[in-house]
Design an enzyme around this catalytic site. Structure first.
Site, mmCIF file in Angstrom:
data_model
loop_
_atom_site.group_PDB
_atom_site.id
_atom_site.type_symbol
_atom_site.label_atom_id
_atom_site.label_comp_id
_atom_site.label_asym_id
_atom_site.label_seq_id
_atom_site.Cartn_x
_atom_site.Cartn_y
_atom_site.Cartn_z
ATOM 1 N N THR A 227 -9.946 -10.013 38.572
ATOM 2 C CA THR A 227 -10.636 -10.292 37.310
ATOM 3 C C THR A 227 -10.560 -11.802 37.068
ATOM 4 O O THR A 227 -9.583 -12.437 37.454
ATOM 5 C CB THR A 227 -9.925 -9.543 36.164
ATOM 6 N N THR A 278 -5.379 -10.207 32.419
ATOM 7 C CA THR A 278 -5.769 -9.464 33.617
ATOM 8 C C THR A 278 -4.655 -8.490 33.977
ATOM 9 O O THR A 278 -3.484 -8.801 33.800
ATOM 10 C CB THR A 278 -6.052 -10.403 34.806
ATOM 11 N N GLY A 279 -5.042 -7.319 34.455
ATOM 12 C CA GLY A 279 -4.030 -6.334 34.825
ATOM 13 C C GLY A 279 -4.491 -4.932 34.479
ATOM 14 O O GLY A 279 -5.696 -4.683 34.349
HETATM 15 N N1 ASP Z 1 -7.994 -5.741 33.264
HETATM 16 C C1 ASP Z 1 -9.045 -5.274 34.112
HETATM 17 C C2 ASP Z 1 -9.428 -3.887 33.699
HETATM 18 O O1 ASP Z 1 -8.560 -3.105 33.383
HETATM 19 C C3 ASP Z 1 -8.701 -5.275 35.554
HETATM 20 C C4 ASP Z 1 -7.953 -6.486 36.059
HETATM 21 O O2 ASP Z 1 -7.720 -7.417 35.313
HETATM 22 O O3 ASP Z 1 -7.603 -6.517 37.248
HETATM 23 O O4 ASP Z 1 -10.588 -3.553 33.736
#
Ligand code: ASP
Length: 360
Positions: A227, A278-279
């Site tokens: 992301t 992000t996460g």
């Molecule tokens: N936070 C993003 C989501 O849950 C994914 C990511 O940041 O890797 O869609």
């Protein structure tokens, strides 16, 4: 454990132009880059720009030198794109859009071109942007044909009475406003497709029955990459934040994560800070992380570093992994994460991009 110490930046002690090195304890005094518009005897307004390209199981041992270089180069390019706008006196929103569209156009990141696949084998993209000066915000979710979702988020903010639009409605609005549409096949990359196949295969033997080590190894960790986000302090002293993502590999169609949720994945308020996360989106939504950081500063008097660390600790306590970038109006910034790595970088008035990937 939360990695990624916060760093003081972008502003010298007496409000003088600054930003050279972010190594703790080193002097912040610096010459601004050529063309920075410095006037003799007057301090430059400080400005700073911080980006992330996703957090996850990112380890040196699994990275080839070529791949690492590709990430470092693209992150530097994205930092310089933001810097270019700010250095000319442009505002945060323009800098964020310039930087994020660049990352969206790269297959390296899980945003735009490199978006991950849903369980149905489609790509559904989410984005958001927020202006810390006005508290205006725009978000778009479940996009299948918008080449650069961050542009649509900005249009929702600036040219609609709404904050968030989804799916076909959002795309119809975007098309009316001239946003570039692509065939959904544009988002197909072999790497992301193979990630989906691996995770589907592995699902036949669910992770709950595996050891922690196995659960944290590929393919189960592969959904947590890429992301993109940017947070910014511009010369006028305004803050802004933006985030763009393809979500998580194998997500059920229609699932929306934290990235387009104002207050969860993205938040900006000139009074406090600007944040992009992000996460594991579900956990970031449940903790309202981006607004939590702002609230800890605004109501609790915490520093940016303390607020960001505490908010991420909370995500960790309920089982979530990931990271975030945050900046305050004085130019302090933080980049904590509780994964093994997070693609991240920052740039200030000296125009030198700094990129980090691992715990370093
Ligand atoms: N936070 C993003 C989501 O849950 C994914 C990511 O940041 O890797 O869609």
């Amino acid at each position: 454990m939360v990695a990624g110490r916060s760093r003081r930046a972008f502003l010298g002690s007496a409000g003088a132009a600054a930003f050279a090195s972010f190594l703790p304890g080193q002097s912040l005094a610096a010459e601004p880059s050529k063309g920075a518009g410095r006037q003799r005897g007057r301090a430059l307004q400080p400005f700073g720009f911080v980006i992330h390209g996703g957090a996850g199981t990112i380890e040196r041992s699994r990275m080839t030198p070529e791949r690492e270089k590709a990430y470092r180069d693209k992150l530097s390019e994205a930092l310089l794109a933001g810097f270019g706008v700010l250095n000319r006196g442009g505002g945060c929103l323009d800098a964020i859009v310039a930087s994020i569209t660049l990352m969206e156009d790269s297959p390296l990141f899980n945003a735009g071109k490199g978006a991950v696949f849903t369980s149905a084998g489609t790509n559904e993209l989410d984005s958001s942007i927020m202006d810390g000066r006005t508290l205006k915000a725009g978000a778009a979710a479940g996009l299948k044909r918008v080449k650069n979702p961050i542009l649509l988020a900005r249009l929702v903010m600036e040219q609609s009475p709404h904050v968030m639009m989804t799916g076909e409605g959002a795309e119809t609005f975007g098309a009316q406003k001239g946003v570039e549409m692509v065939d959904p096949r544009y988002f197909h990359t072999d790497e992301r497709w193979q990630q989906l196949q691996r995770i589907k295969e592995a699902e036949k033997n669910p992770p709950s029955k595996k050891s922690r080590l196995e659960r944290e190894a590929p393919p189960f960790n592969e959904h947590k990459f890429g992301t993109v986000g940017a947070v910014c302090l511009d010369r006028a002293g305004n803050l802004g934040a933006g985030t763009s993502t393809g979500g998580m590999t194998n997500k059920r169609f229609g699932r929306v994560g934290d990235s387009p949720i104002i207050g969860a994945g993205t938040y900006a308020d000139n009074e406090t800070c600007a944040v992009s996360c992000t996460g594991d989106g579900e956990y970031f939504i449940r903790s309202a992380v981006a607004h939590d950081i702002s609230a800890r500063m605004g109501y609790g008097g915490k520093s940016l570093e303390q607020a960001a660390a505490a908010a991420l600790e909370k995500v960790g306590r309920i089982g979530g992994t990931g990271g975030l970038i945050a900046i305050d109006r004085r130019g302090n910034f933080a980049m904590p994460f509780n994964t093994s790595g997070m693609y991240r970088g920052w740039i200030g008035a000296d125009g030198r991009p700094h990129v980090l990937i691992y715990k370093e």
